[in-house]
Design a protein around this motif. Structure first.
Motif, PDB file in Angstrom:
ATOM      1  N   TYR A  49       0.718  -1.202  -0.001  1.00  0.00           N
ATOM      2  CA  TYR A  49       0.154   0.057   0.109  1.00  0.00           C
ATOM      3  C   TYR A  49       0.932   1.273   0.089  1.00  0.00           C
ATOM      4  CZ  TYR A  49      -3.105   3.672   1.527  1.00  0.00           C
ATOM      5  OH  TYR A  49      -3.618   4.836   1.460  1.00  0.00           O
ATOM      6  N   ASP A  50       1.883   1.217   0.983  1.00  0.00           N
ATOM      7  CA  ASP A  50       2.821   2.502   0.819  1.00  0.00           C
ATOM      8  C   ASP A  50       3.458   2.925  -0.458  1.00  0.00           C
ATOM      9  OD1 ASP A  50       1.747   2.704   3.548  1.00  0.00           O
ATOM     10  OD2 ASP A  50       3.478   1.647   4.552  1.00  0.00           O
ATOM     11  N   ALA A  51       3.859   1.611  -1.041  1.00  0.00           N
ATOM     12  CA  ALA A  51       4.672   1.911  -2.193  1.00  0.00           C
ATOM     13  C   ALA A  51       3.914   2.351  -3.605  1.00  0.00           C
ATOM     14  CB  ALA A  51       5.346   0.603  -2.576  1.00  0.00           C
ATOM     15  N   HIS A  52       2.705   1.920  -3.521  1.00  0.00           N
ATOM     16  CA  HIS A  52       1.758   2.123  -4.608  1.00  0.00           C
ATOM     17  C   HIS A  52       0.498   3.097  -4.495  1.00  0.00           C
ATOM     18  CE1 HIS A  52       4.213  -0.808  -6.752  1.00  0.00           C
ATOM     19  NE2 HIS A  52       4.199  -1.732  -5.743  1.00  0.00           N
ATOM     20  N   GLN A  53       0.230   3.182  -3.112  1.00  0.00           N
ATOM     21  CA  GLN A  53      -0.966   4.046  -2.968  1.00  0.00           C
ATOM     22  C   GLN A  53      -2.262   3.617  -4.003  1.00  0.00           C
ATOM     23  OE1 GLN A  53      -1.076   6.778  -0.509  1.00  0.00           O
ATOM     24  NE2 GLN A  53       0.609   5.275   0.126  1.00  0.00           N
ATOM     25  N   PRO A  54      -2.717   2.473  -3.736  1.00  0.00           N
ATOM     26  CA  PRO A  54      -3.912   2.070  -4.529  1.00  0.00           C
ATOM     27  C   PRO A  54      -5.243   3.111  -4.333  1.00  0.00           C
ATOM     28  CG  PRO A  54      -3.579   0.733  -2.735  1.00  0.00           C
ATOM     29  CD  PRO A  54      -2.478   1.470  -2.566  1.00  0.00           C
ATOM     30  N   ASP A  55      -6.191   2.894  -5.270  1.00  0.00           N
ATOM     31  CA  ASP A  55      -7.413   3.777  -5.102  1.00  0.00           C
ATOM     32  C   ASP A  55      -8.399   2.925  -4.216  1.00  0.00           C
ATOM     33  OD1 ASP A  55      -6.804   5.882  -6.803  1.00  0.00           O
ATOM     34  OD2 ASP A  55      -6.833   4.389  -8.404  1.00  0.00           O
ATOM     35  N   VAL A  56      -8.267   1.739  -3.998  1.00  0.00           N
ATOM     36  CA  VAL A  56      -9.233   0.866  -3.525  1.00  0.00           C
ATOM     37  C   VAL A  56      -8.334  -0.245  -2.933  1.00  0.00           C
ATOM     38  CG1 VAL A  56     -11.318  -0.574  -3.275  1.00  0.00           C
ATOM     39  CG2 VAL A  56     -11.203   1.446  -4.599  1.00  0.00           C
ATOM     40  N   ILE A  57      -8.588  -1.052  -1.741  1.00  0.00           N
ATOM     41  CA  ILE A  57      -8.339  -2.149  -1.228  1.00  0.00           C
ATOM     42  C   ILE A  57      -9.268  -3.272  -1.146  1.00  0.00           C
ATOM     43  CG2 ILE A  57      -7.073  -3.356   0.644  1.00  0.00           C
ATOM     44  CD1 ILE A  57      -6.914   0.495   0.105  1.00  0.00           C
ATOM     45  N   VAL A  58      -9.061  -4.228  -1.584  1.00  0.00           N
ATOM     46  CA  VAL A  58      -9.841  -5.454  -1.698  1.00  0.00           C
ATOM     47  C   VAL A  58      -9.396  -6.715  -0.915  1.00  0.00           C
ATOM     48  CG1 VAL A  58     -11.283  -7.199  -3.171  1.00  0.00           C
ATOM     49  CG2 VAL A  58     -11.043  -4.760  -4.167  1.00  0.00           C
ATOM     50  N   GLY A  59     -10.113  -6.965   0.017  1.00  0.00           N
ATOM     51  CA  GLY A  59      -9.764  -8.202   0.939  1.00  0.00           C
ATOM     52  C   GLY A  59     -10.630  -9.338   0.857  1.00  0.00           C
ATOM     53  N   GLU A 140     -22.340 -13.273 -10.304  1.00  0.00           N
ATOM     54  CA  GLU A 140     -23.102 -12.407  -9.530  1.00  0.00           C
ATOM     55  C   GLU A 140     -21.827 -11.715  -8.464  1.00  0.00           C
ATOM     56  OE1 GLU A 140     -27.063 -11.430  -6.908  1.00  0.00           O
ATOM     57  OE2 GLU A 140     -26.488 -13.384  -7.408  1.00  0.00           O
ATOM     58  N   PRO A 141     -21.279 -12.245  -7.541  1.00  0.00           N
ATOM     59  CA  PRO A 141     -20.369 -11.851  -6.543  1.00  0.00           C
ATOM     60  C   PRO A 141     -19.175 -11.196  -7.337  1.00  0.00           C
ATOM     61  CG  PRO A 141     -20.182 -14.198  -6.347  1.00  0.00           C
ATOM     62  CD  PRO A 141     -21.420 -13.862  -7.308  1.00  0.00           C
ATOM     63  N   LEU A 142     -18.819 -11.736  -8.456  1.00  0.00           N
ATOM     64  CA  LEU A 142     -17.735 -10.979  -9.185  1.00  0.00           C
ATOM     65  C   LEU A 142     -18.211  -9.824  -9.591  1.00  0.00           C
ATOM     66  CD1 LEU A 142     -16.351 -13.998 -11.196  1.00  0.00           C
ATOM     67  CD2 LEU A 142     -15.138 -12.902  -9.272  1.00  0.00           C
ATOM     68  N   ALA A 143     -19.581  -9.466 -10.274  1.00  0.00           N
ATOM     69  CA  ALA A 143     -19.862  -8.305 -10.801  1.00  0.00           C
ATOM     70  C   ALA A 143     -20.254  -7.391  -9.303  1.00  0.00           C
ATOM     71  CB  ALA A 143     -21.396  -8.503 -11.506  1.00  0.00           C
ATOM     72  N   ALA A 144     -20.457  -7.847  -8.262  1.00  0.00           N
ATOM     73  CA  ALA A 144     -20.789  -7.013  -7.146  1.00  0.00           C
ATOM     74  C   ALA A 144     -19.587  -6.460  -6.696  1.00  0.00           C
ATOM     75  CB  ALA A 144     -21.576  -7.700  -6.012  1.00  0.00           C
ATOM     76  N   MET A 145     -18.367  -7.335  -6.584  1.00  0.00           N
ATOM     77  CA  MET A 145     -17.078  -6.845  -6.528  1.00  0.00           C
ATOM     78  C   MET A 145     -16.440  -5.781  -7.393  1.00  0.00           C
ATOM     79  SD  MET A 145     -13.405  -8.987  -6.354  1.00  0.00           S
ATOM     80  CE  MET A 145     -13.576  -9.277  -8.048  1.00  0.00           C
ATOM     81  N   LEU A 146     -16.647  -5.881  -8.550  1.00  0.00           N
ATOM     82  CA  LEU A 146     -16.424  -5.054  -9.877  1.00  0.00           C
ATOM     83  C   LEU A 146     -16.899  -3.842  -9.497  1.00  0.00           C
ATOM     84  CD1 LEU A 146     -14.587  -4.188 -12.355  1.00  0.00           C
ATOM     85  CD2 LEU A 146     -16.423  -5.240 -13.420  1.00  0.00           C
ATOM     86  N   ALA A 147     -18.459  -3.523  -9.402  1.00  0.00           N
ATOM     87  CA  ALA A 147     -19.117  -2.499  -9.046  1.00  0.00           C
ATOM     88  C   ALA A 147     -18.719  -1.846  -7.797  1.00  0.00           C
ATOM     89  CB  ALA A 147     -20.476  -2.619  -9.107  1.00  0.00           C
ATOM     90  N   ALA A 148     -18.458  -2.438  -6.788  1.00  0.00           N
ATOM     91  CA  ALA A 148     -18.102  -1.983  -5.334  1.00  0.00           C
ATOM     92  C   ALA A 148     -16.774  -1.109  -5.733  1.00  0.00           C
ATOM     93  CB  ALA A 148     -18.025  -2.708  -4.345  1.00  0.00           C
TER      94      ALA A 148
END
Length: 407
Positions: A49-59, A140-148
């Motif tokens: 995270y510190d090196a790349h400063q992403p826009d979103v974190i998915v876990g 369906e969950p893949l689409a939900a993850m992408l949209a989120a």
């Protein structure tokens, strides 16, 4: 968009979920996390995270717990069945977070995500119930993850909002409603209208055409919907009616979701209806909220790019058709959005529309990932008279659709 994806326990980088995000054009950071040492996994994620400063974190699963235990400067989290009760010390998440979980999960109980929502003081709409198991690797969950993830994309001005395109396709109307339901959105306030008659009824959220205003549907449409058992919420566009701001095609894409949040509506209790250009915003809402109760497309558009090229003044703005189509692909790819929507779908169209050919309805219907879908073809009426000429059949189709959602 740059996304940091943190995988689960006994998983590896390059799985189905990060690959799905990459497939849809995002830069994904997917480090290998130590399975045996949680502190080491957190340290790896923090360094990434510190090196790349992403826009979103998915876990995902244990990776969700890792995401909760790193310092992300308020960046949004998208957590997939997070195993926060098993690993780490964090017990709450920030207000801009989204949880995605299947009630059928037999590894991490769905109740743990409900508890996390309560701990964090977040609305119930922050938890999306999708999928059939812990993996969340189905469409369906893949689409939900992408949209989120995509709803947190950094603002980027689109040439589709240029007056040469938006100004030639959106025609703000001055007619206002009395006692509007006011909704603050980024840079504007929407003068919507809400009619609730039954707290237990579904709510139909209506997006009108480009030459119309919410006032055109009142009180007649609100009363007609109540008569068939539906509450209603009519979304007014920016610069239309009593709304402020500018009417711009892509700027308004997220407004429907904000309206639902302001109204306190659960996605599963909502049927989105998009008429003509309103179909762009109803489809977007279903894309962002895959757990939506239902989607109705009336005289809807399958290929917005075709319409923008037809009506836009590209020469005056110095725009090439290829530039416009590239932006349409980014913002209004209805084939991709419809494929990701698996909820109930009702498509209403006249065979003699005259403005939007019925092949648009056929394409939207064919693209939809839903197994519960219906295409109603009206032999009478045209684009602007579809409801007036077919009122009884139209409302009967909507009533039956809503009844089937309720079961």
């Amino acid at each position: 968009m740059k996304i940091l994806f943190l995988h689960g326990w006994n998983s590896v980088p390059g799985g189905v979920k990060p690959s799905w995000l990459i497939k849809h054009g995002h830069e994904v950071l997917n480090p290998s996390l130590d399975d045996n040492d949680f502190a080491a996994a957190v340290a790896t994620a923090q360094a990434e995270y510190d090196a790349h400063q992403p826009d979103v974190i998915v876990g995902s699963s244990r990776g969700g717990a890792v995401a909760m235990n790193i310092h992300v400067d308020g960046k949004p989290l998208v957590l997939l069945c997070p195993a926060w009760k098993k690993w780490g010390a964090a017990t709450a998440i920030s207000a801009n977070s989204t949880l995605i979980h299947s009630r059928a999960d037999d590894v991490v109980p769905f109740a743990h995500s409900e508890e996390l929502i309560r701990n964090s003081g977040l609305p119930a709409t922050s938890l999306l119930e999708v999928g059939t198991d812990h993996r969340l690797a189905d469409p369906e969950p893949l689409a939900a993850m992408l949209a989120a993830c995509e709803k947190h994309a950094p603002p980027k001005e689109s040439l589709l909002d240029h007056p040469a395109i938006s100004g030639r396709y959106l025609f703000p109307q001055p007619r206002r409603v009395r006692q509007p339901f006011l909704v603050p959105v980024d840079g504007a306030e929407l003068a919507c209208y809400r009619h609730d008659f039954d707290a237990d009824a579904l709510t139909l959220v209506h997006f009108h055409g480009n030459g119309e205003a919410v006032a055109d549907y009142l009180p007649d449409m609100a009363e007609a919907l109540a008569a068939i058992g539906l509450n209603s919420l009519f979304v007014e566009y920016r610069q239309y009616g009593g709304s402020t701001g500018k009417a711009q095609l892509t700027t308004m894409l997220g407004d429907g979701e904000v309206v639902l949040q302001e109204a306190g509506l659960e996605p599963g209790e909502v049927i989105a209806l998009g008429r003509s250009i309103g179909s762009l915003y109803a489809i977007e809402l279903a894309h962002r909220l895959p757990s939506l109760g239902g989607l109705i497309l009336e005289s809807g558009i399958a290929d917005p790019g075709q319409r923008f090229l037809l009506h836009g003044d590209l020469a005056a703005a110095g725009l090439a058709p290829q530039q416009v189509l590239a932006e349409v692909e980014r913002h209004f790819n209805h084939q991709r959005k419809m494929a990701g929507y698996q909820g109930p779908l009702l498509v209403l169209h006249t065979e003699n529309d005259g403005l939007v050919d019925i092949d648009h309805a056929e394409r939207n219907y064919a693209w939809a990932g839903s197994t519960k879908k219906q295409l109603v073809r009206f032999p009478r009426g045209n684009h602007n008279s579809i409801l007036a000429v077919n009122r009884r059949e139209y409302l009967a189709a909507v009533k039956q659709f809503a009844g089937e959602i309720r079961g």
